[in-house]
Design a protein around this motif. Structure first.
Motif, PDB file in Angstrom:
ATOM      1  N   CYS A  13     -65.743   0.285 -40.847  1.00  7.75           N
ATOM      2  CA  CYS A  13     -64.696  -0.694 -41.131  1.00  7.75           C
ATOM      3  C   CYS A  13     -64.753  -1.860 -40.160  1.00  7.75           C
ATOM      4  O   CYS A  13     -64.732  -1.666 -38.945  1.00  7.75           O
ATOM      5  CB  CYS A  13     -63.315  -0.050 -41.024  1.00  7.75           C
ATOM      6  N   PRO A  67     -62.628  -4.920 -38.498  1.00  8.03           N
ATOM      7  CA  PRO A  67     -61.206  -4.895 -38.181  1.00  8.03           C
ATOM      8  C   PRO A  67     -60.391  -5.801 -39.109  1.00  8.03           C
ATOM      9  O   PRO A  67     -60.905  -6.763 -39.665  1.00  8.03           O
ATOM     10  CB  PRO A  67     -61.166  -5.418 -36.746  1.00  8.03           C
ATOM     11  N   SER A  93     -60.981  -4.934 -44.106  1.00  6.98           N
ATOM     12  CA  SER A  93     -60.776  -3.533 -44.446  1.00  6.98           C
ATOM     13  C   SER A  93     -59.443  -3.339 -45.165  1.00  6.98           C
ATOM     14  O   SER A  93     -59.351  -2.551 -46.105  1.00  6.98           O
ATOM     15  CB  SER A  93     -60.819  -2.665 -43.187  1.00  6.98           C
ATOM     16  N   TRP A 119     -56.386  -1.307 -38.355  1.00 11.40           N
ATOM     17  CA  TRP A 119     -56.723  -0.627 -39.610  1.00 11.40           C
ATOM     18  C   TRP A 119     -55.479   0.035 -40.211  1.00 11.40           C
ATOM     19  O   TRP A 119     -55.496   1.184 -40.619  1.00 11.40           O
ATOM     20  CB  TRP A 119     -57.829   0.395 -39.359  1.00 11.40           C
ATOM     21  N   CYS A 166     -58.598   3.773 -41.508  1.00  8.93           N
ATOM     22  CA  CYS A 166     -59.884   3.983 -40.842  1.00  8.93           C
ATOM     23  C   CYS A 166     -59.644   4.680 -39.510  1.00  8.93           C
ATOM     24  O   CYS A 166     -58.595   4.483 -38.895  1.00  8.93           O
ATOM     25  CB  CYS A 166     -60.611   2.668 -40.568  1.00  8.93           C
ATOM     26  N   GLY A 173     -64.065   4.563 -42.195  1.00 11.43           N
ATOM     27  CA  GLY A 173     -63.165   4.974 -43.261  1.00 11.43           C
ATOM     28  C   GLY A 173     -63.899   5.794 -44.302  1.00 11.43           C
ATOM     29  O   GLY A 173     -65.110   6.022 -44.203  1.00 11.43           O
TER      30      GLY A 173
END
Lengths: 294, 421, 311
Positions: free
Chosen positions: B88, B90, B94, B123, B133, B304
């Motif tokens: 992922c 940041p 995501s 996340w 994530c 994730g």
């Protein structure tokens, strides 16, 4: 050609000698121009290959020098061979490239034969339709192509790549080959028809006559297929179907600041294409000259 | 022409042979990642450690080049062929994947309690209800220097901007390149330049949250001062820096041609095998009169789960393992400079990484100003910062012009900033 | 003759369909359908809750007028025209010149020259971009050494707004000059010797023979080369992407339609992809390239066909 010194125009031997002298100069100038251009074409490749065998400091300190006993260092190649399955990648690339080329040539010659030979309603429109594909960036269709490939159960197979490259190679192939097909003398085909040959048989007969087109199309399509990075990444990224270009890319990313490995993998990526090209180029040249029947 | 058909035949056979893949009991998980630099570490350290405990799970790390990762991942998610585990980026990239249903909800993943709210902040949904994530690591900005050159010239690590500039001058006078950085790739100018030294000027979180709330602006106060400070680097960049790329600057530093590398801590693992001199690190120098230091401790990478994975149980098992102290210890030491975001006590062996890590206790931490919320619209705030930081160092714009352009871009779409103008 | 006439007059005889089917099916399934499916997005925009809403030609209007889009679009278009102009003015004349040298029977080693000069064309653009980035790199200093021989001062060529695009265009010329060379060569060697001999007999100089006899005869190839260059250049992407990334710097100085499309459609770094505006850019590219090809087909090629008939 030497007979161009026609006595009616060149009356004295002195003039003839001067003419030969200037001819010599012309020849020398032509060779000089060709040599210079050849040097320009090869110099960058030479730099990469030579430096790939040297140690890191020598690459920067003496970029033009051939590797010597002190500067010889094949560490780049060791890194490359320890880290990637280049033999398999190479085989995958070969299967994809040859597979797509065969399909492009087969389907492309058939279609362009039909477009050049028969007058039927919608001929021009169909020709234009078949050229549309080169007018948009093919990456635009990425998701659609991927969905189709998944629906056909071809994801992560070499077939996916072969079919996509065939589709993307066809427009240019048909465009070029139709031009050549039109130049095949009508009398030949009509004579065959009188002899009762089928249309398929006549198509087959014309193929040797358009060999320059076949060679040209093969070379032009081979390059982008072999070198493509995008579709292998999207359609067939698995280790066992990875192509050599994708493999080399992962590599370049991984060792982007390790110039030994970079230069070594560049060299390894250059060599197969150049060998492949030289193999095909014989065909291409033979095709070109055979096409120029005088 | 018969060759045509024999070739087709051979190809068909070869391809169908390839299609008959061996199927057995073990489940294979594929990891999508942009960290192609870390291929060897995953294959040789991290994955074997996991597989030893889960013999029925086979994990494959499948990285793409960072520049292609986002595009390739999105296409594969849409086409349904993406891997089971997804690295992922940041914040919004995501978040968007989660909102589109491509990333699974991991809020209830056992082990998630090992991460602080700050660690999870990159996340998590805006309302804080779902985490999608498992945070892996943050990276810290600073400067890595060549200890040999510093010793030779009798230099000390600078504390203030004035000391920093005087050191740069001394290095230049001695014939070395002071700063190994170029602008052709653009992102370095923004990430290793502006976002590196900036937090000291805009007072870390105070400034960053001010931008989000609309109380701070890029073209005034600390954010403008940071552009002005960056502009003062210009004389100390390498000759031809407009065409120097990121790998070029790395080479320039590791070959000992340049003294200081404006860095992110991730460089440590890159530089280690390449240098034959001692390296040191100092934190971003303080502006005149400041007494608190701020560092960019940026939540950078997480993992994730593809919501459409066929093996959710195995994928969750892997993610759960990623929350353990074992993983934190392995990862932080395999990749010195990527600092685990978990609460586990871990020891980092690399002295340079320890140096970076020690700043966490001395200074206030923040993250890069453009990552949270501000890069949701068009024009994109992060891209504007790249372009303007590079333009600034190229001498094409003044600090004020750069700051005005970035601010105008933000005001064009971001409502809290419009209210104040 | 009559037989073939009747064969051709039949409406869609089965063999025409057989000939066309493989190409049309593969091409339609794997290219046209996915492309149109995405191109359709240019008529939509994301609505309140993210679903696509039909907006007609609104996206095209935005692209051509809004301050966020128009300067980037026209900037990329202008750069693309420069890119194309440099190929037409440098690549194709050099290709023609090399081909005319190589078509002479007096030059020994023609095959070797031909093979070597074509070599850069077969290299991947990724490699070419990488190699030239190294050569032009101020750190390695190769370009400085070589330009020094000619008394030219080295510059950070790829980092300056004024030089980046021309230099990259020349790199592209370096790579692709083999293609016009080969096409011109094929045309030149198919000119019947008798025509040239006849002119020589009349005392024409080599210069005269070339421009008065050979050039008009290879005019169809000149047209094909021009249109291939046009299509290739307006669809170009890889070289700029490899050397300057999708940011196409410095300050968008090397941004062409291909990079603009990629950046918009797939996004870059924190900027998420914008499929609808990306598709709109692709739609404009289609219109531009289609216009160029139609212009070629309906003016240049038609005139040539008439000339053929007169000959």
């Amino acid at each position: 050609m030497a007979t161009t010194l026609n006595p009616t125009h060149v009356s004295t031997t002195r003039v003839a000698r001067r003419f030969q002298l200037s001819r010599l100069w012309q020849l020398a100038a032509a060779h000089l121009a060709l040599l210079l251009y050849t040097a320009l074409a090869l110099f960058p490749i030479f730099l990469v290959v030579v430096n790939s065998f040297k140690n890191r400091r020598a690459i920067f300190a003496m970029p033009y020098a051939l590797p010597t006993a002190e500067t010889w260092d094949p560490v780049g190649y060791q890194t490359v061979f320890n880290n990637a399955n280049f033999g398999l990648y190479f085989a995958n690339s070969l299967i994809v490239t040859i597979g797509a080329l065969v399909l492009i040539l087969l389907a492309g010659t058939m279609a362009s034969y039909a477009l050049a030979e028969y007058r039927f309603p919608g001929n021009t429109l169909l020709g234009l339709y078949l050229a549309l594909g080169i007018m948009v960036p093919i990456r635009l269709g990425t998701v659609g192509i991927l969905r189709l490939v998944v629906a056909l159960g071809l994801a992560d197979t070499l077939w996916a790549l072969i079919l996509v490259y065939t589709a993307s190679g066809l427009p240019l192939a048909i465009f070029i080959m139709t031009q050549f097909m039109r130049q095949v003398p009508r009398e030949l085909k009509d004579a065959a028809r009188v002899d009762g040959a089928s249309e398929y048989r006549i198509y087959w007969m014309t193929l040797p006559l358009v060999r320059p087109a076949l060679g040209t199309v093969a070379v032009f399509n081979m390059i982008p297929i072999w070198n493509d990075l995008w579709f292998p990444l999207i359609l067939a990224p698995s280790e066992n179907v990875k192509t050599v270009t994708l493999g080399a890319q992962v590599f370049l990313g991984q060792f982007v600041n390790d110039w030994n490995a970079v230069l070594a993998s560049l060299t390894l990526a250059i060599i197969p294409v150049v060998v492949l090209y030289i193999l095909f180029s014989r065909q291409l040249i033979r095709g070109l000259t055979a096409g120029a029947v005088k | 022409m018969k060759k045509f058909f024999s070739l087709v035949f051979i190809l068909t056979v070869a391809l169908s042979a390839g299609l008959v893949a061996a199927q057995d009991e073990t489940v294979t998980l594929t990891i999508e990642s942009w960290r192609n630099d870390d291929l060897a570490i995953w294959n040789e350290v991290i994955i074997p450690a996991f597989e030893a405990q889960h013999p029925n799970i086979n994990v494959e790390f499948q990285p793409a080049a960072p520049t292609e990762y986002n595009a390739a991942l999105n296409a594969k998610l849409e086409g349904g062929t993406a891997g089971d585990l997804i690295t992922c980026r940041p914040f919004d990239l995501s978040l968007q994947l989660f909102q589109q249903g491509y990333l699974a909800d991991l809020t209830d993943l056992p082990g998630m309690e090992n991460f602080s709210d700050v660690a999870k902040s990159a996340w998590i949904t805006d309302d804080g209800s779902s985490v999608f994530c498992v945070p892996m690591a943050s990276v810290i900005h600073g400067f890595i220097y060549n200890q040999d050159i510093f010793n030779e010239l009798g230099l000390e690590e600078p504390e203030t901007e004035a000391e920093f500039l005087s050191i740069l001058q001394t290095i230049q006078d001695a014939g070395y390149v002071p700063l190994a950085m170029g602008t052709v790739d653009q992102w370095e100018a923004a990430t290793m330049g502006y976002q590196n030294i900036g937090p000291n000027y805009w007072k870390g979180e105070e400034g960053r949250l001010g931008l989000i709330e609309g109380t701070a602006k890029y073209n005034e106060g600390g954010f403008l001062e940071a552009f002005e400070a960056l502009a003062r680097w210009r004389p100390y960049l390498p000759p031809g820096y407009q065409a120097i790329s990121y790998p070029d600057s790395q080479n320039m530093f590791t070959l000992g041609q340049a003294a200081i590398f404006p860095a992110g801590s991730w460089e440590i693992s890159v530089f280690r095998p390449l240098v034959d001199f001692e390296m040191g690190a100092f934190k971003p120098p303080l502006p005149e009169g400041a007494d608190t230091c701020y560092i960019s401790d940026h939540t950078d990478i997480a993992m994730g789960m593809n919501a459409a994975t066929e093996h959710p149980e195995e994928a969750r098992a892997f993610l759960e393992w990623m929350t353990t102290a074992e993983f934190a210890q392995l990862y932080s030491n395999a990749l010195p400079g990527f600092f685990s975001l978990s609460n586990h006590e871990i020891t980092v062996d690399d002295p340079l990484a320890q140096e970076f890590l020690s700043w966490r206790s001395e200074c206030e931490s923040t993250i890069r100003s453009s990552y949270q919320i501000l890069s949701r619209g068009e024009p994109n705030n992060e891209n504007d910062l790249w372009a303007m930081s590079a333009q600034l160092l190229n001498g094409e714009v003044t600090p004020q012009e750069a700051a005005d352009t970035v601010q105008a871009g933000l005001e064009a779409w971001y409502e809290p900033q419009q209210r104040n103008s | 003759m009559q037989r073939s006439g009747t064969t051709r007059r039949k409406p869609f005889p089965i063999h025409i369909i057989v000939f066309l089917a493989p190409a049309v099916i593969i091409y339609t399934a794997f290219m046209i359908f996915p492309l149109l499916d995405s191109l359709r997005l240019s008529l939509y925009a994301p609505g309140e809750s993210g679903e696509y809403v039909f907006v007609g030609l609104n996206n095209y209007q935005r692209l051509l007028t809004e301050p966020l889009w128009a300067p980037r679009f026209f900037g990329a278009l202008k750069n693309n025209l420069v890119f194309f102009a440099i190929h037409m003015l440098v690549q194709n004349p050099i290709g023609l010149f090399l081909a005319s040298l190589l078509s002479s029977q007096f030059i020994k080693g023609r095959a070797i020259y031909r093979t070597l000069i074509f070599t850069p064309t077969v290299l991947s653009v990724v490699l070419v971009g990488f190699i030239w980035r190294l050569i032009l790199n101020p750190l390695w200093g190769i370009s400085g050494d070589i330009l020094g021989l000619f008394g030219i001062e080295n510059q950070p060529w790829l980092g300056l707004e004024t030089t980046a695009l021309p230099v990259l265009s020349l790199v592209s010329v370096w790579q692709y000059v083999g293609i016009p060379m080969m096409l011109f060569l094929a045309a030149l060697i198919s000119i019947p010797d008798e025509l040239i001999e006849a002119a020589r007999v009349d005392g024409a100089t080599a210069w005269h023979v070339f421009w008065k006899i050979k050039f008009p005869l290879i005019l169809p190839t000149v047209g094909i080369v021009a249109v291939l260059t046009f299509v290739g250049n307006f669809n170009a992407f890889d070289l700029i992407y490899t050397t300057q990334r999708a940011t196409a710097g410095p300050n968008f100085a090397t941004d062409i339609l291909g990079t603009f499309f990629y950046r918009t459609f797939f996004g870059i770094q924190l900027q998420p992809g914008n499929p609808t505006m990306g598709a709109t850019i692709a739609g404009m590219m289609l219109l531009i390239i289609l216009a160029g090809v139609l212009l070629y087909l309906f003016t240049f090629q038609r005139r040539l066909l008439k000339m053929d008939i007169q000959l």
